[in-house]
Design a protein around this motif. Structure first.
Motif, PDB file in Angstrom:
ATOM      1  N   ALA A   1       0.744  -1.273   0.249  1.00  0.00           N
ATOM      2  CA  ALA A   1       0.021  -0.085   0.025  1.00  0.00           C
ATOM      3  C   ALA A   1       0.765   1.244  -0.024  1.00  0.00           C
ATOM      4  CB  ALA A   1      -0.881  -0.187   1.293  1.00  0.00           C
ATOM      5  N   SER A   2       1.899   1.121   0.676  1.00  0.00           N
ATOM      6  CA  SER A   2       3.054   2.411   0.718  1.00  0.00           C
ATOM      7  C   SER A   2       3.316   2.765  -0.454  1.00  0.00           C
ATOM      8  CB  SER A   2       3.889   2.195   2.006  1.00  0.00           C
ATOM      9  OG  SER A   2       4.923   3.061   1.766  1.00  0.00           O
ATOM     10  N   VAL A   3       4.002   1.655  -1.324  1.00  0.00           N
ATOM     11  CA  VAL A   3       4.580   1.721  -2.550  1.00  0.00           C
ATOM     12  C   VAL A   3       3.507   2.358  -3.490  1.00  0.00           C
ATOM     13  CG1 VAL A   3       5.723   0.271  -4.545  1.00  0.00           C
ATOM     14  CG2 VAL A   3       6.192   0.008  -2.294  1.00  0.00           C
ATOM     15  N   CYS A   4       2.358   1.673  -3.396  1.00  0.00           N
ATOM     16  CA  CYS A   4       1.199   2.235  -4.166  1.00  0.00           C
ATOM     17  C   CYS A   4       0.845   3.609  -3.985  1.00  0.00           C
ATOM     18  CB  CYS A   4      -0.180   1.521  -4.181  1.00  0.00           C
ATOM     19  SG  CYS A   4       0.197  -0.307  -5.046  1.00  0.00           S
ATOM     20  N   LYS A   5       0.846   4.129  -2.922  1.00  0.00           N
ATOM     21  CA  LYS A   5       0.606   5.669  -2.370  1.00  0.00           C
ATOM     22  C   LYS A   5       1.791   6.337  -3.007  1.00  0.00           C
ATOM     23  CE  LYS A   5      -1.973   4.718   1.605  1.00  0.00           C
ATOM     24  NZ  LYS A   5      -1.862   4.530   3.232  1.00  0.00           N
ATOM     25  N   GLU A   6       2.989   6.044  -3.217  1.00  0.00           N
ATOM     26  CA  GLU A   6       3.970   6.772  -3.522  1.00  0.00           C
ATOM     27  C   GLU A   6       3.946   6.816  -5.198  1.00  0.00           C
ATOM     28  OE1 GLU A   6       8.790   6.672  -3.496  1.00  0.00           O
ATOM     29  OE2 GLU A   6       7.949   5.155  -2.692  1.00  0.00           O
ATOM     30  N   TYR A   7       3.525   5.791  -5.702  1.00  0.00           N
ATOM     31  CA  TYR A   7       3.167   5.668  -7.134  1.00  0.00           C
ATOM     32  C   TYR A   7       2.114   6.718  -7.556  1.00  0.00           C
ATOM     33  CZ  TYR A   7       0.916   4.514 -11.487  1.00  0.00           C
ATOM     34  OH  TYR A   7       0.465   4.378 -12.728  1.00  0.00           O
ATOM     35  N   VAL A   8       1.173   6.721  -6.621  1.00  0.00           N
ATOM     36  CA  VAL A   8      -0.123   7.495  -7.012  1.00  0.00           C
ATOM     37  C   VAL A   8       0.460   9.075  -6.976  1.00  0.00           C
ATOM     38  CG1 VAL A   8      -2.329   8.366  -5.976  1.00  0.00           C
ATOM     39  CG2 VAL A   8      -1.953   6.097  -6.473  1.00  0.00           C
ATOM     40  N   ARG A   9       1.269   9.322  -5.863  1.00  0.00           N
ATOM     41  CA  ARG A   9       1.904  10.842  -5.834  1.00  0.00           C
ATOM     42  C   ARG A   9       2.617  11.160  -6.936  1.00  0.00           C
ATOM     43  NH1 ARG A   9       2.954   9.427  -0.640  1.00  0.00           N
ATOM     44  NH2 ARG A   9       5.099   8.906  -0.877  1.00  0.00           N
ATOM     45  N   TYR A  10       3.453  10.345  -7.455  1.00  0.00           N
ATOM     46  CA  TYR A  10       3.975  10.630  -8.723  1.00  0.00           C
ATOM     47  C   TYR A  10       3.387  10.644  -9.937  1.00  0.00           C
ATOM     48  CZ  TYR A  10       8.578  10.114  -6.286  1.00  0.00           C
ATOM     49  OH  TYR A  10       9.623  10.350  -5.573  1.00  0.00           O
ATOM     50  N   ARG A  11       2.391   9.606  -9.867  1.00  0.00           N
ATOM     51  CA  ARG A  11       1.361   9.565 -11.205  1.00  0.00           C
ATOM     52  C   ARG A  11       0.491  10.815 -11.219  1.00  0.00           C
ATOM     53  NH1 ARG A  11      -3.478   6.139 -10.081  1.00  0.00           N
ATOM     54  NH2 ARG A  11      -4.088   8.170  -9.225  1.00  0.00           N
ATOM     55  N   ASN A  12       0.075  11.428  -9.935  1.00  0.00           N
ATOM     56  CA  ASN A  12      -0.670  12.409  -9.855  1.00  0.00           C
ATOM     57  C   ASN A  12      -0.038  13.912 -10.374  1.00  0.00           C
ATOM     58  OD1 ASN A  12      -2.909  11.240  -9.334  1.00  0.00           O
ATOM     59  ND2 ASN A  12      -2.922  11.651  -7.173  1.00  0.00           N
ATOM     60  N   GLN A  13       1.442  13.767 -10.427  1.00  0.00           N
ATOM     61  CA  GLN A  13       2.163  15.028 -11.062  1.00  0.00           C
ATOM     62  C   GLN A  13       2.168  15.010 -12.596  1.00  0.00           C
ATOM     63  OE1 GLN A  13       5.924  14.858  -8.805  1.00  0.00           O
ATOM     64  NE2 GLN A  13       5.042  14.752  -6.806  1.00  0.00           N
ATOM     65  N   LEU A  14       1.874  13.897 -13.266  1.00  0.00           N
ATOM     66  CA  LEU A  14       1.608  14.049 -14.547  1.00  0.00           C
ATOM     67  C   LEU A  14       1.040  15.266 -15.282  1.00  0.00           C
ATOM     68  CD1 LEU A  14       0.899  10.271 -15.408  1.00  0.00           C
ATOM     69  CD2 LEU A  14       3.423  11.265 -15.720  1.00  0.00           C
ATOM     70  N   PRO A  15       1.620  15.633 -16.166  1.00  0.00           N
ATOM     71  CA  PRO A  15       0.983  17.058 -17.036  1.00  0.00           C
ATOM     72  C   PRO A  15      -0.603  16.705 -17.056  1.00  0.00           C
ATOM     73  CG  PRO A  15       2.916  16.427 -18.188  1.00  0.00           C
ATOM     74  CD  PRO A  15       2.684  15.101 -17.157  1.00  0.00           C
ATOM     75  N   LEU A  16      -1.134  15.766 -17.243  1.00  0.00           N
ATOM     76  CA  LEU A  16      -2.401  15.705 -17.597  1.00  0.00           C
ATOM     77  C   LEU A  16      -3.280  15.868 -15.954  1.00  0.00           C
ATOM     78  CD1 LEU A  16      -2.631  12.635 -19.955  1.00  0.00           C
ATOM     79  CD2 LEU A  16      -2.982  15.118 -20.503  1.00  0.00           C
ATOM     80  N   GLY A  17      -2.809  15.463 -15.169  1.00  0.00           N
ATOM     81  CA  GLY A  17      -3.425  15.523 -13.937  1.00  0.00           C
ATOM     82  C   GLY A  17      -4.178  14.399 -13.502  1.00  0.00           C
ATOM     83  N   LYS A  18      -5.306  14.331 -14.243  1.00  0.00           N
ATOM     84  CA  LYS A  18      -6.172  12.979 -14.196  1.00  0.00           C
ATOM     85  C   LYS A  18      -5.834  12.014 -15.409  1.00  0.00           C
ATOM     86  CE  LYS A  18      -9.940  15.196 -12.068  1.00  0.00           C
ATOM     87  NZ  LYS A  18     -11.202  14.900 -11.442  1.00  0.00           N
ATOM     88  N   THR A  19      -6.008  10.797 -14.822  1.00  0.00           N
ATOM     89  CA  THR A  19      -6.094   9.591 -15.874  1.00  0.00           C
ATOM     90  C   THR A  19      -7.150   9.527 -16.623  1.00  0.00           C
ATOM     91  OG1 THR A  19      -6.582   8.011 -14.189  1.00  0.00           O
ATOM     92  CG2 THR A  19      -4.454   8.570 -14.001  1.00  0.00           C
ATOM     93  N   LYS A  20      -6.637   8.985 -17.830  1.00  0.00           N
ATOM     94  CA  LYS A  20      -7.881   8.735 -18.797  1.00  0.00           C
ATOM     95  C   LYS A  20      -8.679   7.449 -18.462  1.00  0.00           C
ATOM     96  CE  LYS A  20      -5.268  10.486 -22.593  1.00  0.00           C
ATOM     97  NZ  LYS A  20      -4.688  10.548 -23.932  1.00  0.00           N
ATOM     98  N   ASP A  21      -9.695   7.686 -18.259  1.00  0.00           N
ATOM     99  CA  ASP A  21     -10.673   6.331 -18.098  1.00  0.00           C
ATOM    100  C   ASP A  21     -10.410   5.746 -16.746  1.00  0.00           C
ATOM    101  OD1 ASP A  21     -11.670   6.452 -20.744  1.00  0.00           O
ATOM    102  OD2 ASP A  21      -9.875   5.202 -21.501  1.00  0.00           O
ATOM    103  N   GLY A  22      -9.763   6.479 -15.847  1.00  0.00           N
ATOM    104  CA  GLY A  22      -9.742   6.291 -14.255  1.00  0.00           C
ATOM    105  C   GLY A  22      -8.941   4.853 -14.117  1.00  0.00           C
ATOM    106  N   TYR A  23      -7.807   4.609 -15.270  1.00  0.00           N
ATOM    107  CA  TYR A  23      -7.091   3.602 -14.787  1.00  0.00           C
ATOM    108  C   TYR A  23      -5.858   3.768 -13.550  1.00  0.00           C
ATOM    109  CZ  TYR A  23      -8.937   1.020 -18.812  1.00  0.00           C
ATOM    110  OH  TYR A  23      -9.673   0.354 -19.380  1.00  0.00           O
ATOM    111  N   PHE A  24      -5.629   2.734 -12.781  1.00  0.00           N
ATOM    112  CA  PHE A  24      -4.595   2.885 -11.861  1.00  0.00           C
ATOM    113  C   PHE A  24      -3.324   3.067 -12.176  1.00  0.00           C
ATOM    114  CE2 PHE A  24      -1.942   1.769  -8.453  1.00  0.00           C
ATOM    115  CZ  PHE A  24      -2.143   2.329  -7.274  1.00  0.00           C
ATOM    116  N   PHE A  25      -2.869   2.148 -13.146  1.00  0.00           N
ATOM    117  CA  PHE A  25      -1.603   2.296 -13.671  1.00  0.00           C
ATOM    118  C   PHE A  25      -1.704   2.594 -15.108  1.00  0.00           C
ATOM    119  CE2 PHE A  25      -1.207  -1.487 -10.594  1.00  0.00           C
ATOM    120  CZ  PHE A  25      -0.059  -0.784  -9.947  1.00  0.00           C
TER     121      PHE A  25
END
Length: 169
Positions: free
Chosen positions: A33-57
């Motif tokens: 869960a900790s690794v996934c939370k870290e991934y989400v932190r980095y993922r949310n810094q992508l220029p798009l801000g939101k993911t297309k179609d709500g995919y986790f990865f």
């Protein structure tokens, strides 16, 4: 896997559309869960801000990851210098599942937990339709850890009363 299928506050994944067509909840460890939370932190810094179609990865453009688990697995095997034999001779991704099941049972037995009492929990976790499917792993555990099973048998020795077999007389 969609965002709504990942609960990092309560540490579980919702697995949809399994082989059996059912959904099930899979608990995850604090470390995962900790690794996934870290991934989400980095993922949310992508220029798009939101993911297309709500995919986790997602890829850098926000679209879902296209690289299959199998391709990642082969990459890991290659980096670890483990040869892939092919034609169902392994190593296979499914071997990780078998290893998890057998080592979980061995760990439970070493902790003094009754294997047959914990079997329904493991069966549900693995998504098996019946206990007989999971019971296969008990036999594997017995073959791999005979001393462990012998110790469990000694603990349970007096559970059933001894009786004289009158049918044999």
């Amino acid at each position: 896997m969609k965002m709504e299928d990942v609960n990092l506050d309560e540490n579980y994944l919702l697995v949809r559309d399994c082989k059996s067509g059912k959904e099930r909840i899979i608990p995850i460890s604090d470390s995962l869960a900790s690794v996934c939370k870290e991934y989400v932190r980095y993922r949310n810094q992508l220029p798009l801000g939101k993911t297309k179609d709500g995919y986790f990865f997602v890829k850098l453009d926000g679209s879902k990851c296209g690289l299959s688990v199998w391709r990642w697995f082969k990459k890991c095997l290659s980096k670890a210098a483990i040869p892939y034999l092919g034609r169902r001779q392994g190593p296979r991704i499914h071997d990780l599942r078998h290893t998890f099941a057998v080592t979980s049972l061995a760990s439970m037995a070493e902790s003094g937990i009754d294997l047959y009492a914990s079997l329904p929990i493991l069966s549900n976790y693995l998504g098996h339709q019946s206990l007989s499917s999971t019971n296969h792993y008990v036999r594997l555990t017995a073959n791999m850890y005979p001393d462990l099973i012998k110790d469990v048998d000694m603990i349970c020795l007096d559970v059933f009363p001894k009786f004289k077999n009158y049918e044999a007389d």
